[in-house]
Write a protein that holds these residues in place. Structure first.
Motif, PDB file in Angstrom:
ATOM      1  N   ASP A 194      43.155  39.617  33.308  1.00 20.82           N
ATOM      2  CA  ASP A 194      42.541  39.198  32.050  1.00 20.82           C
ATOM      3  C   ASP A 194      41.024  39.335  32.167  1.00 20.82           C
ATOM      4  O   ASP A 194      40.392  38.652  32.971  1.00 20.82           O
ATOM      5  CB  ASP A 194      42.944  37.737  31.783  1.00 20.82           C
ATOM      6  N   THR A 195      40.464  40.253  31.360  1.00 14.87           N
ATOM      7  CA  THR A 195      39.010  40.427  31.390  1.00 14.87           C
ATOM      8  C   THR A 195      38.389  40.083  30.033  1.00 14.87           C
ATOM      9  O   THR A 195      37.225  40.384  29.795  1.00 14.87           O
ATOM     10  CB  THR A 195      38.637  41.875  31.767  1.00 14.87           C
ATOM     11  N   GLN A 208      42.052  45.962  25.276  1.00 15.04           N
ATOM     12  CA  GLN A 208      42.129  47.385  25.618  1.00 15.04           C
ATOM     13  C   GLN A 208      41.825  47.599  27.105  1.00 15.04           C
ATOM     14  O   GLN A 208      42.470  48.390  27.779  1.00 15.04           O
ATOM     15  CB  GLN A 208      41.119  48.190  24.785  1.00 15.04           C
ATOM     16  N   ARG A 209      40.819  46.874  27.588  1.00 13.97           N
ATOM     17  CA  ARG A 209      40.478  47.021  29.008  1.00 13.97           C
ATOM     18  C   ARG A 209      41.611  46.487  29.891  1.00 13.97           C
ATOM     19  O   ARG A 209      41.954  47.074  30.906  1.00 13.97           O
ATOM     20  CB  ARG A 209      39.170  46.290  29.313  1.00 13.97           C
ATOM     21  N   ASP A 210      42.222  45.372  29.454  1.00 19.45           N
ATOM     22  CA  ASP A 210      43.334  44.816  30.239  1.00 19.45           C
ATOM     23  C   ASP A 210      44.508  45.799  30.287  1.00 19.45           C
ATOM     24  O   ASP A 210      45.142  45.967  31.325  1.00 19.45           O
ATOM     25  CB  ASP A 210      43.781  43.468  29.660  1.00 19.45           C
ATOM     26  N   ASP A 252      45.805  54.068  36.224  1.00 18.45           N
ATOM     27  CA  ASP A 252      44.413  54.282  36.636  1.00 18.45           C
ATOM     28  C   ASP A 252      43.962  53.163  37.590  1.00 18.45           C
ATOM     29  O   ASP A 252      43.080  53.374  38.416  1.00 18.45           O
ATOM     30  CB  ASP A 252      43.474  54.285  35.425  1.00 18.45           C
ATOM     31  N   PHE A 253      44.551  51.973  37.422  1.00 21.12           N
ATOM     32  CA  PHE A 253      44.137  50.833  38.255  1.00 21.12           C
ATOM     33  C   PHE A 253      45.345  50.197  38.968  1.00 21.12           C
ATOM     34  O   PHE A 253      45.735  50.675  40.014  1.00 21.12           O
ATOM     35  CB  PHE A 253      43.368  49.807  37.406  1.00 21.12           C
ATOM     36  N   PHE A 254      45.931  49.148  38.406  1.00 19.88           N
ATOM     37  CA  PHE A 254      46.928  48.377  39.153  1.00 19.88           C
ATOM     38  C   PHE A 254      48.354  48.966  39.109  1.00 19.88           C
ATOM     39  O   PHE A 254      49.180  48.592  39.930  1.00 19.88           O
ATOM     40  CB  PHE A 254      46.976  46.927  38.640  1.00 19.88           C
ATOM     41  N   GLY A 292      36.649  39.426  35.796  1.00 16.66           N
ATOM     42  CA  GLY A 292      38.026  39.288  35.333  1.00 16.66           C
ATOM     43  C   GLY A 292      38.736  38.239  36.155  1.00 16.66           C
ATOM     44  O   GLY A 292      38.177  37.707  37.137  1.00 16.66           O
ATOM     45  N   ARG A 293      39.956  37.930  35.764  1.00 16.42           N
ATOM     46  CA  ARG A 293      40.739  36.924  36.491  1.00 16.42           C
ATOM     47  C   ARG A 293      42.215  37.269  36.419  1.00 16.42           C
ATOM     48  O   ARG A 293      42.624  38.098  35.606  1.00 16.42           O
ATOM     49  CB  ARG A 293      40.500  35.544  35.904  1.00 16.42           C
ATOM     50  N   PHE A 294      42.975  36.658  37.291  1.00 16.07           N
ATOM     51  CA  PHE A 294      44.436  36.742  37.195  1.00 16.07           C
ATOM     52  C   PHE A 294      44.924  35.366  36.749  1.00 16.07           C
ATOM     53  O   PHE A 294      44.547  34.348  37.346  1.00 16.07           O
ATOM     54  CB  PHE A 294      45.045  37.112  38.544  1.00 16.07           C
TER      55      PHE A 294
END
Lengths: 198, 288
Positions: free
Chosen positions: A87-88, A92-94, A101-103, A56-58
Protein backbone atom coordinates in the motif's frame (compact mmCIF):
# COMPACT_ATOMS: atom_id res chain seq x y z
CA UNK A 1 6.57 -3.80 67.76
CA UNK A 2 5.25 -7.02 69.27
CA UNK A 3 6.92 -10.36 68.69
CA UNK A 4 3.75 -11.61 66.95
CA UNK A 5 3.77 -8.64 64.54
CA UNK A 6 7.47 -9.15 63.72
CA UNK A 7 6.82 -12.84 62.99
CA UNK A 8 3.95 -11.93 60.62
CA UNK A 9 6.11 -9.30 58.88
CA UNK A 10 8.89 -11.83 58.26
CA UNK A 11 6.29 -14.30 56.92
CA UNK A 12 4.99 -11.73 54.44
CA UNK A 13 8.53 -10.94 53.28
CA UNK A 14 9.18 -14.65 52.86
CA UNK A 15 6.06 -15.07 50.71
CA UNK A 16 6.92 -12.00 48.61
CA UNK A 17 10.50 -13.21 48.15
CA UNK A 18 9.26 -16.63 47.05
CA UNK A 19 6.82 -15.03 44.58
CA UNK A 20 9.52 -12.74 43.23
CA UNK A 21 11.86 -15.71 42.79
CA UNK A 22 9.30 -17.73 40.92
CA UNK A 23 8.49 -14.67 38.74
CA UNK A 24 12.16 -14.33 37.81
CA UNK A 25 12.35 -18.00 36.92
CA UNK A 26 9.25 -17.58 34.71
CA UNK A 27 10.87 -14.58 32.95
CA UNK A 28 14.05 -16.57 32.41
CA UNK A 29 12.18 -19.16 30.36
CA UNK A 30 11.88 -18.56 26.62
CA UNK A 31 8.63 -16.68 26.02
CA UNK A 32 6.68 -16.83 22.78
CA UNK A 33 4.94 -13.74 21.45
CA UNK A 34 2.51 -13.47 18.58
CA UNK A 35 2.85 -10.35 16.43
CA UNK A 36 -0.15 -8.07 16.97
CA UNK A 37 -0.89 -6.88 13.40
CA UNK A 38 -2.98 -3.94 14.60
CA UNK A 39 -0.11 -2.42 16.54
CA UNK A 40 2.74 -3.46 14.24
CA UNK A 41 4.00 -1.81 11.08
CA UNK A 42 6.17 -2.67 8.09
CA UNK A 43 7.13 0.37 6.08
CA UNK A 44 9.65 0.84 3.30
CA UNK A 45 11.10 3.71 1.35
CA UNK A 46 12.86 3.94 -2.00
CA UNK A 47 14.28 6.91 -3.85
CA UNK A 48 12.26 8.00 -6.88
CA UNK A 49 14.04 9.43 -9.96
CA UNK A 50 17.05 10.10 -7.73
CA UNK A 51 15.08 12.89 -6.10
CA UNK A 52 12.58 12.20 -3.32
CA UNK A 53 11.66 9.19 -1.21
CA UNK A 54 8.50 7.20 -1.91
CA UNK A 55 7.08 5.39 1.12
CA UNK A 56 4.91 2.33 1.30
CA UNK A 57 3.74 -0.30 3.75
CA UNK A 58 2.42 -3.83 3.95
CA UNK A 59 -0.95 -4.02 5.65
CA UNK A 60 -1.23 -7.78 6.20
CA UNK A 61 1.38 -9.91 7.92
CA UNK A 62 1.74 -12.38 10.76
CA UNK A 63 4.44 -14.05 12.78
CA UNK A 64 5.78 -15.08 16.13
CA UNK A 65 8.96 -14.48 18.06
CA UNK A 66 10.56 -16.20 20.99
CA UNK A 67 12.43 -14.12 23.59
CA UNK A 68 14.91 -15.95 25.81
CA UNK A 69 16.46 -13.34 28.07
CA UNK A 70 18.80 -15.72 29.90
CA UNK A 71 20.11 -17.20 26.67
CA UNK A 72 19.45 -14.77 23.77
CA UNK A 73 20.88 -17.31 21.33
CA UNK A 74 17.70 -19.32 21.82
CA UNK A 75 15.56 -16.39 20.71
CA UNK A 76 14.05 -16.48 17.25
CA UNK A 77 11.60 -14.76 14.91
CA UNK A 78 9.58 -15.78 11.92
CA UNK A 79 7.38 -13.49 9.84
CA UNK A 80 5.13 -13.89 6.83
CA UNK A 81 4.03 -10.88 4.79
CA UNK A 82 1.14 -10.88 2.33
CA UNK A 83 2.80 -9.25 -0.71
CA UNK A 84 -0.63 -8.43 -2.11
CA UNK A 85 -1.23 -6.02 0.81
CA UNK A 86 1.35 -3.50 -0.43
CA UNK A 87 0.00 0.00 0.00
CA UNK A 88 1.61 3.23 -1.17
CA UNK A 89 -1.52 5.36 -1.15
CA UNK A 90 -1.97 5.23 -4.93
CA UNK A 91 -4.08 2.46 -6.46
CA UNK A 92 -2.33 2.47 -9.85
CA UNK A 93 1.10 2.31 -8.26
CA UNK A 94 -0.03 -0.50 -5.93
CA UNK A 95 -1.34 -2.47 -8.94
CA UNK A 96 2.00 -1.92 -10.64
CA UNK A 97 3.90 -3.06 -7.54
CA UNK A 98 1.81 -6.27 -7.42
CA UNK A 99 2.58 -7.26 -11.01
CA UNK A 100 5.71 -8.93 -12.40
CA UNK A 101 7.67 -5.66 -12.70
CA UNK A 102 7.99 -5.78 -8.89
CA UNK A 103 6.54 -8.34 -6.45
CA UNK A 104 4.76 -10.70 -8.90
CA UNK A 105 2.25 -11.50 -6.16
CA UNK A 106 0.27 -14.08 -8.13
CA UNK A 107 3.27 -16.36 -8.32
CA UNK A 108 4.87 -15.27 -5.04
CA UNK A 109 2.08 -14.28 -2.67
CA UNK A 110 4.26 -14.36 0.47
CA UNK A 111 7.44 -12.64 1.65
CA UNK A 112 8.96 -14.53 4.57
CA UNK A 113 11.71 -14.09 7.13
CA UNK A 114 13.09 -16.85 9.34
CA UNK A 115 15.85 -16.08 11.83
CA UNK A 116 18.83 -18.41 12.07
CA UNK A 117 20.84 -16.73 14.85
CA UNK A 118 20.26 -14.09 17.53
CA UNK A 119 23.18 -12.40 19.31
CA UNK A 120 22.91 -10.01 22.23
CA UNK A 121 24.58 -6.63 21.68
CA UNK A 122 23.47 -4.92 24.91
CA UNK A 123 20.47 -4.94 27.27
CA UNK A 124 18.13 -3.46 24.67
CA UNK A 125 19.64 -4.53 21.36
CA UNK A 126 20.17 -7.85 19.63
CA UNK A 127 21.58 -8.72 16.22
CA UNK A 128 19.27 -11.01 14.26
CA UNK A 129 20.56 -13.04 11.34
CA UNK A 130 18.18 -14.91 9.11
CA UNK A 131 16.88 -15.63 5.64
CA UNK A 132 14.61 -13.28 3.75
CA UNK A 133 12.64 -14.87 0.90
CA UNK A 134 11.03 -12.64 -1.71
CA UNK A 135 9.97 -13.54 -5.27
CA UNK A 136 11.28 -17.05 -4.71
CA UNK A 137 14.81 -15.82 -3.92
CA UNK A 138 16.26 -16.40 -0.45
CA UNK A 139 19.07 -14.13 0.78
CA UNK A 140 20.73 -13.82 4.18
CA UNK A 141 19.82 -10.73 6.15
CA UNK A 142 21.30 -9.23 9.32
CA UNK A 143 19.47 -6.57 11.31
CA UNK A 144 19.89 -4.87 14.68
CA UNK A 145 16.67 -5.09 16.64
CA UNK A 146 15.98 -2.72 19.53
CA UNK A 147 13.64 -3.32 22.43
CA UNK A 148 11.22 -0.39 22.48
CA UNK A 149 9.23 -1.27 25.58
CA UNK A 150 7.19 -3.71 27.65
CA UNK A 151 3.78 -3.43 29.19
CA UNK A 152 0.28 -4.83 29.36
CA UNK A 153 -2.57 -4.21 26.96
CA UNK A 154 -6.16 -3.40 27.89
CA UNK A 155 -6.92 -7.11 28.30
CA UNK A 156 -4.09 -7.48 30.76
CA UNK A 157 -1.94 -9.49 28.36
CA UNK A 158 1.83 -9.02 28.49
CA UNK A 159 3.12 -7.15 25.45
CA UNK A 160 6.59 -6.31 24.19
CA UNK A 161 7.77 -3.98 21.41
CA UNK A 162 10.73 -4.11 19.04
CA UNK A 163 11.89 -2.03 16.11
CA UNK A 164 14.47 -2.53 13.40
CA UNK A 165 15.60 -0.70 10.29
CA UNK A 166 17.68 -2.29 7.57
CA UNK A 167 18.44 -1.85 3.89
CA UNK A 168 18.09 -4.42 1.13
CA UNK A 169 19.09 -4.34 -2.51
CA UNK A 170 15.96 -5.24 -4.50
CA UNK A 171 18.03 -6.40 -7.47
CA UNK A 172 19.30 -9.29 -5.29
CA UNK A 173 15.72 -10.57 -5.24
CA UNK A 174 15.20 -10.19 -8.99
CA UNK A 175 13.27 -6.90 -8.73
CA UNK A 176 15.17 -5.15 -11.50
CA UNK A 177 12.51 -2.93 -13.00
CA UNK A 178 13.41 0.76 -13.24
CA UNK A 179 16.92 0.31 -11.92
CA UNK A 180 18.53 2.54 -14.52
CA UNK A 181 17.55 5.85 -13.01
CA UNK A 182 13.88 5.31 -12.21
CA UNK A 183 13.94 3.78 -8.76
CA UNK A 184 16.90 3.18 -6.50
CA UNK A 185 18.17 -0.33 -5.94
CA UNK A 186 18.37 0.24 -2.17
CA UNK A 187 15.15 -0.08 -0.22
CA UNK A 188 15.12 0.89 3.46
CA UNK A 189 12.73 -1.20 5.53
CA UNK A 190 11.51 -0.39 9.03
CA UNK A 191 9.67 -3.02 11.03
CA UNK A 192 8.06 -2.03 14.33
CA UNK A 193 6.24 -4.88 16.04
CA UNK A 194 4.27 -5.33 19.19
CA UNK A 195 4.00 -8.91 20.38
CA UNK A 196 1.37 -10.44 22.67
CA UNK A 197 2.60 -13.13 25.03
CA UNK A 198 1.17 -16.56 24.25
CA UNK B 1 20.90 8.24 -21.28
CA UNK B 2 17.13 8.80 -21.11
CA UNK B 3 14.70 5.88 -21.07
CA UNK B 4 13.46 6.78 -24.57
CA UNK B 5 16.99 6.88 -25.98
CA UNK B 6 17.81 3.59 -24.26
CA UNK B 7 14.68 1.96 -25.75
CA UNK B 8 15.55 3.26 -29.22
CA UNK B 9 19.14 2.04 -28.91
CA UNK B 10 17.93 -1.36 -27.67
CA UNK B 11 15.31 -1.70 -30.41
CA UNK B 12 17.86 -0.56 -33.02
CA UNK B 13 20.48 -3.07 -31.91
CA UNK B 14 17.98 -5.95 -31.88
CA UNK B 15 16.53 -4.87 -35.26
CA UNK B 16 19.95 -4.77 -36.90
CA UNK B 17 20.77 -8.24 -35.53
CA UNK B 18 17.46 -9.65 -36.82
CA UNK B 19 17.88 -7.86 -40.16
CA UNK B 20 21.28 -9.50 -40.74
CA UNK B 21 19.73 -12.97 -40.42
CA UNK B 22 16.69 -12.08 -42.51
CA UNK B 23 18.69 -10.51 -45.35
CA UNK B 24 21.10 -13.44 -45.32
CA UNK B 25 18.22 -15.90 -45.42
CA UNK B 26 16.44 -13.99 -48.14
CA UNK B 27 19.59 -13.92 -50.30
CA UNK B 28 20.42 -17.59 -49.68
CA UNK B 29 16.95 -18.89 -50.57
CA UNK B 30 17.48 -22.38 -49.13
CA UNK B 31 18.52 -21.03 -45.73
CA UNK B 32 15.51 -18.69 -45.47
CA UNK B 33 13.47 -21.41 -43.74
CA UNK B 34 15.97 -21.62 -40.87
CA UNK B 35 17.26 -18.07 -40.69
CA UNK B 36 13.86 -16.37 -40.70
CA UNK B 37 12.82 -17.72 -37.28
CA UNK B 38 16.38 -17.58 -35.94
CA UNK B 39 16.62 -13.85 -36.78
CA UNK B 40 13.50 -13.16 -34.77
CA UNK B 41 14.73 -15.23 -31.81
CA UNK B 42 18.10 -13.48 -31.78
CA UNK B 43 16.47 -10.04 -32.06
CA UNK B 44 13.92 -10.73 -29.32
CA UNK B 45 16.40 -12.20 -26.88
CA UNK B 46 18.79 -9.26 -27.37
CA UNK B 47 15.84 -7.03 -26.55
CA UNK B 48 14.89 -9.02 -23.52
CA UNK B 49 18.41 -9.14 -22.11
CA UNK B 50 18.88 -5.38 -22.54
CA UNK B 51 15.50 -4.48 -21.02
CA UNK B 52 15.26 -6.98 -18.16
CA UNK B 53 18.67 -8.62 -17.95
CA UNK B 54 19.57 -12.20 -18.77
CA UNK B 55 17.20 -14.49 -16.87
CA UNK B 56 18.11 -17.64 -14.93
CA UNK B 57 17.51 -21.05 -16.41
CA UNK B 58 15.14 -22.44 -15.45
CA UNK B 59 13.61 -19.12 -14.40
CA UNK B 60 12.48 -18.58 -10.81
CA UNK B 61 10.12 -15.87 -11.96
CA UNK B 62 7.75 -17.48 -14.46
CA UNK B 63 7.45 -14.30 -16.54
CA UNK B 64 11.09 -14.80 -17.55
CA UNK B 65 10.09 -17.80 -19.63
CA UNK B 66 9.46 -15.42 -22.55
CA UNK B 67 13.24 -15.24 -23.07
CA UNK B 68 13.69 -19.01 -23.15
CA UNK B 69 10.50 -19.73 -25.09
CA UNK B 70 11.87 -17.61 -27.93
CA UNK B 71 14.58 -20.31 -28.22
CA UNK B 72 12.44 -23.32 -27.31
CA UNK B 73 9.83 -22.11 -29.80
CA UNK B 74 12.37 -21.99 -32.60
CA UNK B 75 11.35 -25.45 -33.91
CA UNK B 76 7.79 -24.12 -34.21
CA UNK B 77 9.13 -21.35 -36.44
CA UNK B 78 10.94 -23.92 -38.57
CA UNK B 79 7.84 -26.10 -38.69
CA UNK B 80 5.86 -23.06 -39.87
CA UNK B 81 8.34 -22.75 -42.73
CA UNK B 82 7.59 -26.26 -43.99
CA UNK B 83 3.98 -26.29 -42.78
CA UNK B 84 2.49 -25.52 -46.17
CA UNK B 85 4.08 -28.66 -47.63
CA UNK B 86 3.58 -30.95 -44.63
CA UNK B 87 0.20 -29.97 -43.20
CA UNK B 88 -0.13 -32.89 -40.78
CA UNK B 89 3.35 -32.33 -39.38
CA UNK B 90 2.46 -28.69 -38.79
CA UNK B 91 -0.99 -29.46 -37.43
CA UNK B 92 0.10 -31.95 -34.78
CA UNK B 93 3.72 -30.98 -34.22
CA UNK B 94 3.06 -27.29 -33.77
CA UNK B 95 -0.12 -27.82 -31.73
CA UNK B 96 1.56 -30.18 -29.27
CA UNK B 97 4.65 -27.95 -29.19
CA UNK B 98 2.59 -24.84 -28.44
CA UNK B 99 0.68 -26.64 -25.68
CA UNK B 100 3.94 -27.80 -24.07
CA UNK B 101 5.48 -24.34 -24.31
CA UNK B 102 2.56 -22.77 -22.46
CA UNK B 103 2.77 -25.28 -19.61
CA UNK B 104 6.18 -23.93 -18.57
CA UNK B 105 5.31 -20.32 -17.69
CA UNK B 106 1.84 -20.95 -16.31
CA UNK B 107 2.33 -24.01 -14.10
CA UNK B 108 3.60 -21.78 -11.22
CA UNK B 109 0.21 -20.06 -11.06
CA UNK B 110 -1.37 -23.44 -10.29
CA UNK B 111 1.39 -24.20 -7.78
CA UNK B 112 0.95 -20.85 -6.00
CA UNK B 113 -2.79 -21.50 -5.71
CA UNK B 114 -3.79 -18.51 -7.85
CA UNK B 115 -5.45 -20.87 -10.33
CA UNK B 116 -7.13 -24.12 -9.38
CA UNK B 117 -5.73 -27.07 -11.39
CA UNK B 118 -8.87 -27.20 -13.55
CA UNK B 119 -8.80 -23.48 -14.33
CA UNK B 120 -5.04 -23.60 -14.91
CA UNK B 121 -5.25 -26.50 -17.37
CA UNK B 122 -8.13 -24.78 -19.18
CA UNK B 123 -6.06 -21.58 -19.51
CA UNK B 124 -2.93 -23.42 -20.66
CA UNK B 125 -4.85 -25.40 -23.30
CA UNK B 126 -6.66 -22.22 -24.35
CA UNK B 127 -3.43 -20.23 -24.71
CA UNK B 128 -1.69 -23.07 -26.56
CA UNK B 129 -4.52 -23.58 -29.04
CA UNK B 130 -4.95 -19.80 -29.51
CA UNK B 131 -1.22 -19.39 -30.22
CA UNK B 132 -1.20 -22.30 -32.66
CA UNK B 133 -4.26 -20.96 -34.51
CA UNK B 134 -2.80 -17.46 -34.78
CA UNK B 135 0.52 -18.88 -36.00
CA UNK B 136 -1.31 -20.99 -38.60
CA UNK B 137 -3.40 -18.10 -39.88
CA UNK B 138 -0.58 -15.52 -39.84
CA UNK B 139 2.34 -17.59 -41.21
CA UNK B 140 1.44 -16.87 -44.90
CA UNK B 141 2.22 -13.20 -44.20
CA UNK B 142 5.86 -14.29 -44.21
CA UNK B 143 5.60 -14.99 -47.96
CA UNK B 144 4.19 -11.54 -48.76
CA UNK B 145 6.85 -9.34 -50.40
CA UNK B 146 7.59 -5.75 -49.45
CA UNK B 147 6.78 -3.51 -46.51
CA UNK B 148 3.05 -4.16 -45.80
CA UNK B 149 3.36 -7.42 -43.81
CA UNK B 150 6.04 -6.16 -41.38
CA UNK B 151 4.19 -2.84 -41.14
CA UNK B 152 1.02 -4.58 -39.93
CA UNK B 153 2.93 -6.67 -37.38
CA UNK B 154 4.83 -3.61 -36.13
CA UNK B 155 1.52 -1.77 -35.72
CA UNK B 156 0.15 -4.72 -33.77
CA UNK B 157 3.21 -4.44 -31.53
CA UNK B 158 2.49 -0.77 -30.89
CA UNK B 159 -1.17 -1.43 -30.04
CA UNK B 160 -0.14 -4.35 -27.87
CA UNK B 161 2.41 -2.18 -26.00
CA UNK B 162 -0.24 0.43 -25.27
CA UNK B 163 -2.74 -2.15 -24.03
CA UNK B 164 -0.19 -3.92 -21.84
CA UNK B 165 0.99 -0.64 -20.33
CA UNK B 166 -2.33 1.06 -19.68
CA UNK B 167 -4.52 -2.03 -19.32
CA UNK B 168 -2.10 -4.68 -18.04
CA UNK B 169 -0.18 -2.12 -15.93
CA UNK B 170 3.08 -3.85 -16.73
CA UNK B 171 5.76 -1.57 -18.12
CA UNK B 172 8.25 -4.37 -18.80
CA UNK B 173 5.75 -6.55 -20.73
CA UNK B 174 4.66 -3.44 -22.65
CA UNK B 175 8.29 -2.64 -23.48
CA UNK B 176 8.91 -6.21 -24.65
CA UNK B 177 5.80 -6.19 -26.78
CA UNK B 178 6.49 -2.79 -28.34
CA UNK B 179 10.10 -3.55 -29.07
CA UNK B 180 9.15 -6.98 -30.51
CA UNK B 181 6.98 -5.03 -32.97
CA UNK B 182 9.91 -2.68 -33.58
CA UNK B 183 12.23 -5.59 -34.41
CA UNK B 184 9.79 -6.83 -37.04
CA UNK B 185 9.35 -3.19 -38.06
CA UNK B 186 12.88 -3.16 -39.49
CA UNK B 187 11.32 -5.30 -42.21
CA UNK B 188 9.37 -2.20 -43.30
CA UNK B 189 12.62 -0.38 -44.07
CA UNK B 190 14.08 -3.41 -45.83
CA UNK B 191 10.79 -3.92 -47.71
CA UNK B 192 10.82 -0.30 -48.92
CA UNK B 193 14.38 -0.72 -50.18
CA UNK B 194 13.98 -4.26 -51.57
CA UNK B 195 10.45 -4.70 -52.84
CA UNK B 196 10.74 -8.49 -53.17
CA UNK B 197 12.03 -9.01 -49.62
CA UNK B 198 9.99 -11.40 -47.47
CA UNK B 199 10.22 -11.97 -43.70
CA UNK B 200 9.66 -15.71 -44.01
CA UNK B 201 6.95 -17.79 -42.34
CA UNK B 202 9.15 -18.73 -39.41
CA UNK B 203 9.66 -15.15 -38.21
CA UNK B 204 5.97 -14.30 -38.51
CA UNK B 205 4.78 -17.48 -36.75
CA UNK B 206 7.27 -17.05 -33.92
CA UNK B 207 6.38 -13.36 -33.51
CA UNK B 208 2.71 -14.27 -33.14
CA UNK B 209 3.53 -17.00 -30.64
CA UNK B 210 5.53 -14.47 -28.57
CA UNK B 211 2.73 -11.91 -28.74
CA UNK B 212 0.24 -14.47 -27.40
CA UNK B 213 2.74 -15.43 -24.70
CA UNK B 214 3.21 -11.79 -23.61
CA UNK B 215 -0.56 -11.17 -23.53
CA UNK B 216 -1.20 -14.40 -21.66
CA UNK B 217 1.56 -13.45 -19.20
CA UNK B 218 -0.04 -10.03 -18.70
CA UNK B 219 -3.39 -11.73 -18.03
CA UNK B 220 -2.01 -14.42 -15.76
CA UNK B 221 0.54 -12.41 -13.78
CA UNK B 222 -0.43 -8.74 -14.26
CA UNK B 223 -3.71 -6.83 -14.60
CA UNK B 224 -4.75 -7.43 -18.25
CA UNK B 225 -8.43 -8.42 -18.13
CA UNK B 226 -9.92 -11.30 -20.10
CA UNK B 227 -11.80 -8.75 -22.25
CA UNK B 228 -8.59 -6.87 -23.08
CA UNK B 229 -6.85 -10.18 -23.81
CA UNK B 230 -9.66 -11.21 -26.20
CA UNK B 231 -9.55 -7.81 -27.92
CA UNK B 232 -5.79 -8.08 -28.47
CA UNK B 233 -6.22 -11.57 -29.89
CA UNK B 234 -8.93 -10.43 -32.30
CA UNK B 235 -6.76 -7.49 -33.39
CA UNK B 236 -3.90 -9.93 -33.99
CA UNK B 237 -6.04 -11.69 -36.60
CA UNK B 238 -6.19 -8.47 -38.65
CA UNK B 239 -2.73 -8.72 -40.28
CA UNK B 240 -3.67 -12.21 -41.56
CA UNK B 241 -6.41 -10.61 -43.65
CA UNK B 242 -3.69 -9.12 -45.84
CA UNK B 243 -2.56 -12.61 -46.87
CA UNK B 244 -6.05 -14.08 -47.22
CA UNK B 245 -6.06 -16.26 -50.39
CA UNK B 246 -9.49 -14.95 -51.40
CA UNK B 247 -8.11 -11.39 -51.63
CA UNK B 248 -4.89 -12.26 -53.48
CA UNK B 249 -6.23 -11.02 -56.83
CA UNK B 250 -6.44 -7.47 -55.42
CA UNK B 251 -3.42 -5.16 -55.38
CA UNK B 252 -1.40 -4.89 -52.16
CA UNK B 253 -2.58 -1.38 -51.28
CA UNK B 254 -6.23 -2.49 -51.47
CA UNK B 255 -5.59 -5.58 -49.31
CA UNK B 256 -3.80 -3.36 -46.81
CA UNK B 257 -6.78 -1.07 -46.16
CA UNK B 258 -8.93 -3.39 -43.98
CA UNK B 259 -6.23 -4.67 -41.58
CA UNK B 260 -4.66 -1.21 -41.36
CA UNK B 261 -7.99 0.39 -40.48
CA UNK B 262 -8.77 -2.32 -37.90
CA UNK B 263 -5.44 -1.81 -36.16
CA UNK B 264 -5.48 1.99 -36.35
CA UNK B 265 -9.14 2.63 -35.57
CA UNK B 266 -10.15 -0.23 -33.25
CA UNK B 267 -6.68 -0.85 -31.79
CA UNK B 268 -5.78 2.82 -31.53
CA UNK B 269 -9.23 3.62 -30.10
CA UNK B 270 -8.91 0.88 -27.47
CA UNK B 271 -5.48 2.15 -26.42
CA UNK B 272 -6.83 5.71 -26.29
CA UNK B 273 -9.69 4.61 -24.02
CA UNK B 274 -7.29 2.71 -21.78
CA UNK B 275 -5.04 5.76 -21.62
CA UNK B 276 -7.93 8.00 -20.56
CA UNK B 277 -9.07 5.54 -17.91
CA UNK B 278 -5.50 5.15 -16.67
CA UNK B 279 -4.72 8.85 -16.40
CA UNK B 280 -8.08 9.57 -14.78
CA UNK B 281 -7.53 6.96 -12.06
CA UNK B 282 -3.84 7.28 -11.54
CA UNK B 283 -3.50 10.86 -10.37
CA UNK B 284 0.08 11.63 -11.23
CA UNK B 285 1.39 8.08 -11.32
CA UNK B 286 2.92 7.22 -14.70
CA UNK B 287 4.85 4.06 -13.88
CA UNK B 288 7.86 3.83 -11.58
Amino acid sequence: MTKRFRTRLWAHWAILATLAGSWQSVQAQPVTYRIDPVHSFIIFRVKHLNTGFAYGRFNTFSGTFVVDERNPGNSSIQMEIDANSVDTGNQQRDDHLRNPDFFNVRQFPKITFQSTRVRKINDTTVEVQGNLTMRGVTRPLTARVTLTGRGRNQRGQEIIGFETTFTIRRSQFGVNYGLNGGLDDEVRVTIAVEGIRQ
Amino acid sequence: MSVVLQSLWTAGLASVAAAVFWLLGWRLRRAHLWLSALGLTVGFTILYARILGRPDFPPIDATQWAFWLAWLGLPLGWLAGIGAAYRWVWAWGALLGALWLFVLPFRPLIESGFWTPTVGVAYIVGFGVAAWLLMTLSAPLGDEPGAPAPLLIALLGAVSAGMLFYGGKSASLAQLSGTLGAVVGVGVLIGLLLSRFTLGRGAVALTMMLFVLLWATAHGFASLTLGQLALLYLLALAPALYALPALQRHPARVRLIAPLMILLVIGGGAVGMQYRAYTTQSGDYYSY
